[in-house]
Design an enzyme around this catalytic site. Sequence first.
Site, short mmCIF file in Angstrom:
data_model
loop_
_atom_site.label_atom_id
_atom_site.label_comp_id
_atom_site.label_asym_id
_atom_site.label_seq_id
_atom_site.Cartn_x
_atom_site.Cartn_y
_atom_site.Cartn_z
N ASP A 16 8.29 12.33 37.43
CA ASP A 16 7.34 11.90 36.85
C ASP A 16 8.06 10.28 35.48
OD1 ASP A 16 5.24 10.62 34.67
OD2 ASP A 16 4.04 12.68 34.38
N SER A 67 -2.35 13.31 32.15
CA SER A 67 -1.79 12.90 31.19
C SER A 67 -3.14 12.00 29.84
CB SER A 67 -2.09 10.96 32.13
OG SER A 67 -0.79 10.04 31.58
N HIS A 124 4.00 11.07 38.77
CA HIS A 124 3.00 10.53 37.69
C HIS A 124 1.87 11.36 38.11
CE1 HIS A 124 1.42 11.19 33.57
NE2 HIS A 124 0.03 9.86 33.51
#
Length: 323
Positions: free
Chosen positions: A239, A101, A267
């Site tokens: 996600d 991320s 995610h």
Amino acid sequence: MTDQSKHEVQFFTLHGKRRAYVKAGEGPVLLLLHGLACDHRTWLPVIDELAKKYTVIAPDLLGHGVSDKPRADYTLGGYANGMRDLLTVLGIDKVTVVGHSFGGGVAMQFAYQFPERTQRMMLVATGGLGPEVTPLIKFIQAPGWFPAMGVLTLPGIRHVETLALRSAAAYGGGPLRKYTRDLAEVADILESWKDRRTRFAIRHLVRAVIDWRGQIVTMSDRAYLTEAIPMAVVWGREDQVIPVRHASNAAALAPELRVEVMADSGHFPHKDHPEQFARILDDFIVTTEPATYNRARFRRMLRSGMARADTTLASVDTALTTA
């Protein structure tokens, strides 16, 4: 991150700021960079497996976990510098960098600033490949977010919220599973925001990379440099934070990279399917040669990249903003 680490958290102080990290295993070095509002514990499901073969370094980025949360530089460049300094303190010259991320953005910046120290790069559900991001992250840079979180993280209120989130994550199955899967991580993040210093750091970090239109920072203008560094992208098909279609954006920007989309995953694919994730990462390392930095080659790439950018960057950026 409710998991309890059996790995000792170590500290070093640099420029007056205390940084935390865990280190495990022996062998080629993996630098694991966590995402926004997380810490090294996001990697706990894979650290032990990876440590059987590799030296694993998993820091708490500044402003996260048990690292200090000062008034400081929370830009991608600042974080990349911090990772260089950590590796220097530990006597480590070269790493395969793995970023999840926001940590993927740090990984890309690290590889750009310090190609001589980057052997490979794996990006996991990464930022920096398109503007879209969940509105919940956009709200962090809104003027009223800080005081609102001060109220929402008061003891009684916070406990009700985190219990509801964790219950939904545990029991929300069927067609709702893709929406409830990551709510336990959201509960952990909310729990960490009871600390005013953590909220301060997160707000400044988000304002450096996101505005109301979405993600500001993109790798599209420098993607050609990845030709010199083996690169892989891993995403969860479900996600809800950053769209999985951004993996296709990455493939368009850097055709030589590997793309792995993990089914039944959100995610946090490294937490949803840790054994599979560890196998993918190990295979990526075993089947690729580590990058070797060559200044003359890097100069040639920069020069050719400038010419290439004049003809291709506009069309790529258009694709990213309309995807």
